[in-house]
Design an enzyme around this catalytic site. Structure first.
Site, mmCIF file in Angstrom:
data_model
loop_
_atom_site.group_PDB
_atom_site.id
_atom_site.type_symbol
_atom_site.label_atom_id
_atom_site.label_comp_id
_atom_site.label_asym_id
_atom_site.label_seq_id
_atom_site.Cartn_x
_atom_site.Cartn_y
_atom_site.Cartn_z
ATOM 1 N N TYR A 236 5.110 -0.261 4.385
ATOM 2 C CA TYR A 236 6.214 -0.962 4.117
ATOM 3 C C TYR A 236 7.249 -0.078 3.178
ATOM 4 C CZ TYR A 236 8.994 -4.247 0.959
ATOM 5 O OH TYR A 236 10.178 -5.018 0.345
ATOM 6 N N ILE A 237 6.841 0.582 2.191
ATOM 7 C CA ILE A 237 7.741 1.482 1.152
ATOM 8 C C ILE A 237 7.927 2.683 1.876
ATOM 9 C CG2 ILE A 237 8.278 2.188 -1.076
ATOM 10 C CD1 ILE A 237 6.770 -0.355 -2.064
ATOM 11 N N GLY B 122 -0.937 0.641 7.834
ATOM 12 C CA GLY B 122 0.370 0.763 8.483
ATOM 13 C C GLY B 122 0.144 0.791 9.945
ATOM 14 N N ASP C 214 -6.362 11.547 7.562
ATOM 15 C CA ASP C 214 -7.075 10.824 6.359
ATOM 16 C C ASP C 214 -6.930 11.618 5.243
ATOM 17 O OD1 ASP C 214 -8.545 9.210 4.620
ATOM 18 O OD2 ASP C 214 -9.165 7.863 6.485
ATOM 19 N N PHE D 68 -4.320 2.110 -0.654
ATOM 20 C CA PHE D 68 -4.841 0.545 -0.911
ATOM 21 C C PHE D 68 -4.246 -0.143 -1.988
ATOM 22 C CE2 PHE D 68 -8.435 2.255 1.774
ATOM 23 C CZ PHE D 68 -7.878 1.806 2.959
ATOM 24 N N SER D 69 -3.650 -1.308 -1.676
ATOM 25 C CA SER D 69 -2.869 -1.979 -2.645
ATOM 26 C C SER D 69 -3.270 -3.197 -2.868
ATOM 27 C CB SER D 69 -1.320 -1.805 -2.697
ATOM 28 O OG SER D 69 -0.943 -2.283 -1.484
ATOM 29 N N ASN E 93 -10.349 6.141 -1.574
ATOM 30 C CA ASN E 93 -9.080 6.596 -0.868
ATOM 31 C C ASN E 93 -7.814 6.772 -1.731
ATOM 32 O OD1 ASN E 93 -7.632 6.207 1.800
ATOM 33 N ND2 ASN E 93 -6.383 4.845 0.401
ATOM 34 N N TYR F 84 -7.330 -1.335 -8.924
ATOM 35 C CA TYR F 84 -6.222 -0.717 -8.204
ATOM 36 C C TYR F 84 -5.338 -0.108 -9.305
ATOM 37 C CZ TYR F 84 -1.351 -0.677 -6.467
ATOM 38 O OH TYR F 84 -0.300 -0.206 -6.078
ATOM 39 N N ASN G 46 7.950 -5.896 -8.716
ATOM 40 C CA ASN G 46 7.765 -6.341 -7.581
ATOM 41 C C ASN G 46 8.752 -6.206 -6.353
ATOM 42 O OD1 ASN G 46 5.927 -7.976 -9.769
ATOM 43 N ND2 ASN G 46 5.390 -9.198 -7.737
HETATM 44 N N1 UDP Z 1 2.177 -15.937 -5.574
HETATM 45 C C1 UDP Z 1 2.126 -17.263 -5.256
HETATM 46 N N2 UDP Z 1 1.777 -17.379 -3.891
HETATM 47 C C2 UDP Z 1 1.510 -16.643 -2.933
HETATM 48 C C3 UDP Z 1 1.630 -14.919 -3.379
HETATM 49 C C4 UDP Z 1 1.975 -15.098 -4.511
HETATM 50 O O1 UDP Z 1 2.152 -18.256 -5.839
HETATM 51 O O2 UDP Z 1 1.148 -16.878 -1.796
HETATM 52 C C5 UDP Z 1 2.540 -15.634 -6.911
HETATM 53 C C6 UDP Z 1 1.550 -14.916 -7.728
HETATM 54 O O3 UDP Z 1 0.770 -15.644 -8.371
HETATM 55 C C7 UDP Z 1 2.603 -14.054 -8.557
HETATM 56 C C8 UDP Z 1 3.818 -13.724 -7.951
HETATM 57 O O4 UDP Z 1 3.669 -14.861 -6.886
HETATM 58 O O5 UDP Z 1 2.783 -15.005 -9.571
HETATM 59 C C9 UDP Z 1 3.918 -12.360 -7.105
HETATM 60 O O6 UDP Z 1 2.605 -12.042 -6.553
HETATM 61 P P1 UDP Z 1 2.711 -10.916 -5.351
HETATM 62 O O7 UDP Z 1 1.226 -10.962 -5.063
HETATM 63 O O8 UDP Z 1 3.758 -11.017 -4.537
HETATM 64 O O9 UDP Z 1 2.969 -9.632 -6.363
HETATM 65 P P2 UDP Z 1 1.970 -9.114 -7.686
HETATM 66 O O10 UDP Z 1 2.726 -9.703 -8.656
HETATM 67 O O11 UDP Z 1 0.665 -9.667 -7.606
HETATM 68 O O12 UDP Z 1 2.046 -7.745 -7.533
#
Ligand code: UDP
Length: 335
Positions: free
Chosen positions: A10-11, A35, A59, A84-85, A100, A149, A178
């Site tokens: 993605y990024i 990817g 790799d 991985f994330s 990784n 992570y 985010n």
């Molecule tokens: N979230 C949610 N439903 C989903 C995915 C995420 O309610 O299907 C919420 C999650 O609990 C967090 C926010 O959305 O509060 C962002 O989550 P995301 O996984 O996108 O990113 P993170 O903050 O974990 O890096």
């Protein structure tokens, strides 16, 4: 020539696009574990000013794979996205993340050292801060990750400090909050086979009427009970990487910056915005809190503004709209 690891993701693919548009030639290194070959093919066939000189399916865990790249090409700087994330996965399988993310990146740095490449722009994360002690979070906030992570990314920040001091490999570590949105021409966007992120999950529930969007908890101490996050649009995030490169090219020292907007939105606010933009009603249900989700994460972005001369310009609406267009384009093709 620049090396972009993880450009099939993605990024990384959005950054690759930006470099190609500005006339830079790139080498892509990716093991395609998360990817997509289709994204690499797209980058290769676009008629932009710069070119994808090579795609190496390799790799980072194999030192030979990455050394081969540096022995073949003179690389000025590396943009390093390959990692991985998925936080929940890292808690269950730390070995995968240490091997990784950590060992792979250490191999990359060792190859850079061996072949004399001295600049790296690295995807770090707000997850290195752990549970926030105050908000907005500035770069001086203690770093105490609460999952593997975050631990691997923080360990890499330390490693990069050591390699900077001892071997003069300069790094800029960008601590993402985010990230949302996609390329405005739908050439690339967010595409995870296991999707855990908020915006794509909301949009998928619009496209697929069998999917009900799940909100992870509504009893947080926030204005509507759902979590608050700082959503930064991909174009702004990518611009910060280009500014980081310029900063290093101009002799900037090893440093680290938050990338966020200093604005927070709740999950319900994102959902409402998505409803407004798409004109669709979104079915949702409230589920249990997700483990390790802090109530509020907002970035203080003053340092990046001052030192990188960067600032976010896109709106939340623009981010959600491009993500929606990408999701539709992808959904129709059945990707
Ligand atoms: N979230 C949610 N439903 C989903 C995915 C995420 O309610 O299907 C919420 C999650 O609990 C967090 C926010 O959305 O509060 C962002 O989550 P995301 O996984 O996108 O990113 P993170 O903050 O974990 O890096």
């Amino acid at each position: 020539m620049f090396l972009v690891t993880g450009a099939a993701g993605y990024i990384g693919s959005n950054l690759a696009l930006k470099l190609l548009e500005s006339g830079e030639d790139i080498v892509i290194f990716d093991n395609l574990s998360t990817g997509h070959q289709k994204i690499v093919d797209k980058l290769k066939t676009l008629n932009l000013k710069g070119k994808v000189v090579d795609f190496i399916k390799g790799d980072l865990r194999n030192l030979n794979d990455i050394e081969a790249v540096f022995s073949k090409y003179k690389i000025e700087a590396v943009f390093h996205f390959a990692a991985f994330s998925i936080v929940s996965e890292s808690a269950k399988n730390p070995h995968k993340y240490w091997e990784n993310n950590f060992t792979g990146t250490k191999n990359l740095l060792d190859a850079m050292k061996k072949f004399g490449t001295d600049k790296i722009i690295f995807s770090s994360t707000a997850a290195t801060y752990g549970e926030p002690l105050y908000t907005p979070i500035d770069e001086q906030h203690p770093q105490k990750p609460i999952n593997s992570y975050g631990n691997t990314k923080l360990a890499l920040e330390f490693l990069m400090d050591d390699y900077s001091k001892a071997y003069n490999i300069k790094s800029v570590r960008l601590r993402y909050f985010n990230v949302i949105g996609a390329d405005k021409f739908q050439r690339t966007g967010e595409w995870h086979d296991i999707e855990t992120h908020l915006v794509p999950n909301i949009l998928k529930s619009i496209n697929d009427k069998n999917k009900v969007f799940e909100i992870y908890g509504n009893t947080y101490n926030t204005k509507d009970g759902t979590c608050v996050r700082d959503y930064i649009v991909i174009d702004d995030l990518i611009n910060a990487h280009i500014k980081a490169l310029k900063y290093l090219q101009n002799g900037g020292k090893t440093d680290y910056f938050n990338l966020g907007t200093k604005e927070g939105n709740t999950v319900l606010e994102i959902l409402k915005t998505a409803e407004n933009i798409t004109g669709q009603k979104i079915n949702y249900t409230i589920k249990e809190k997700r483990e390790g989700d802090p109530a509020i994460l907002i970035a203080d972005n003053k340092k990046a503004k001052e030192i990188l001369n960067w600032q976010p310009e896109k709106t939340l609406e623009e981010g959600i709209l491009t993500a929606y267009k990408w999701e539709i384009a992808n959904f129709k093709k059945g990707l």
